[in-house]
Write an enzyme that holds these catalytic residues in place. Sequence first.
Site, PDB file in Angstrom:
ATOM      1  CG  HIS A  10      42.422  49.161  37.241  1.00 46.84           C
ATOM      2  ND1 HIS A  10      42.930  48.977  38.500  1.00 46.84           N
ATOM      3  CD2 HIS A  10      43.297  49.973  36.584  1.00 46.84           C
ATOM      4  CE1 HIS A  10      44.069  49.655  38.605  1.00 46.84           C
ATOM      5  NE2 HIS A  10      44.317  50.262  37.457  1.00 46.84           N
ATOM      6  CE1 TYR A  39      40.707  52.245  37.841  1.00 43.89           C
ATOM      7  CE2 TYR A  39      38.480  53.109  38.027  1.00 43.89           C
ATOM      8  CZ  TYR A  39      39.472  52.255  38.460  1.00 43.89           C
ATOM      9  OH  TYR A  39      39.226  51.400  39.506  1.00 43.89           O
ATOM     10  CG  HIS A 115      44.768  46.831  40.722  1.00 44.95           C
ATOM     11  ND1 HIS A 115      43.648  47.417  41.228  1.00 44.95           N
ATOM     12  CD2 HIS A 115      45.761  47.158  41.601  1.00 44.95           C
ATOM     13  CE1 HIS A 115      43.945  48.065  42.345  1.00 44.95           C
ATOM     14  NE2 HIS A 115      45.225  47.918  42.593  1.00 44.95           N
ATOM     15  CE  LYS A 122      43.325  46.838  46.225  1.00 46.09           C
ATOM     16  NZ  LYS A 122      42.251  47.515  46.854  1.00 46.09           N
TER      17      LYS A 122
END
Length: 140
Positions: A10, A39, A115, A122
Site C-alpha cells: 500500500h 497495517y 492494493h 484504487k
Amino acid sequence: MRRITMIVLHCSGVMPGVHQDISVIDSYHRKKGWNGVGYHEYVRRDGTVQHGRPMWMVGAHVVGHNKYSIGICYEGGLNSASEPEDTRTPEQVRALRELVERYHAYFPDAVIVGHHDLDPSKPCPCFDAVSEYLDLQPQR
C-alpha cells in the site's frame, strides 16, 4: 498463527513534503472505528520501518482480504499535484524489499500484490508489486 496467502503493498496517499508517521495513520483509522492502525508495517521516506499490528492480528487494509493477508504501507504515493505516483525513495525501496523478503520467508506460498490488484478502483501502491517482487512469487 493465521494462514497467510497474500502480502499486500500500500501507499499512504500523501504528497511530497507531507510527513506522516504511523501514529497519524493509527489516529485516522481509529476515527473510522477500527482497532488502531490497519497495517502490519509502515515505511517512512527515510526507510525507517514502524511496526503496526502484530503479524498474528488480522489487519484492516484491504476489504475482503484482511483475514489471510499482511499489509505493508509506505509513506507517499502522490506527486506534488496530488496525483497517484510511485514516490518511493531509494531507502523505501530497500526497506520494502527487506520486509517483503522477511514475510516471504515466513509465508513462502503467499502471493505478493498491490492494493490495486485486489481493488482496481484504487491506484495504491502506485507501482506494480507483482512484477517488482516476481522473484519472490510462489511457483505454481
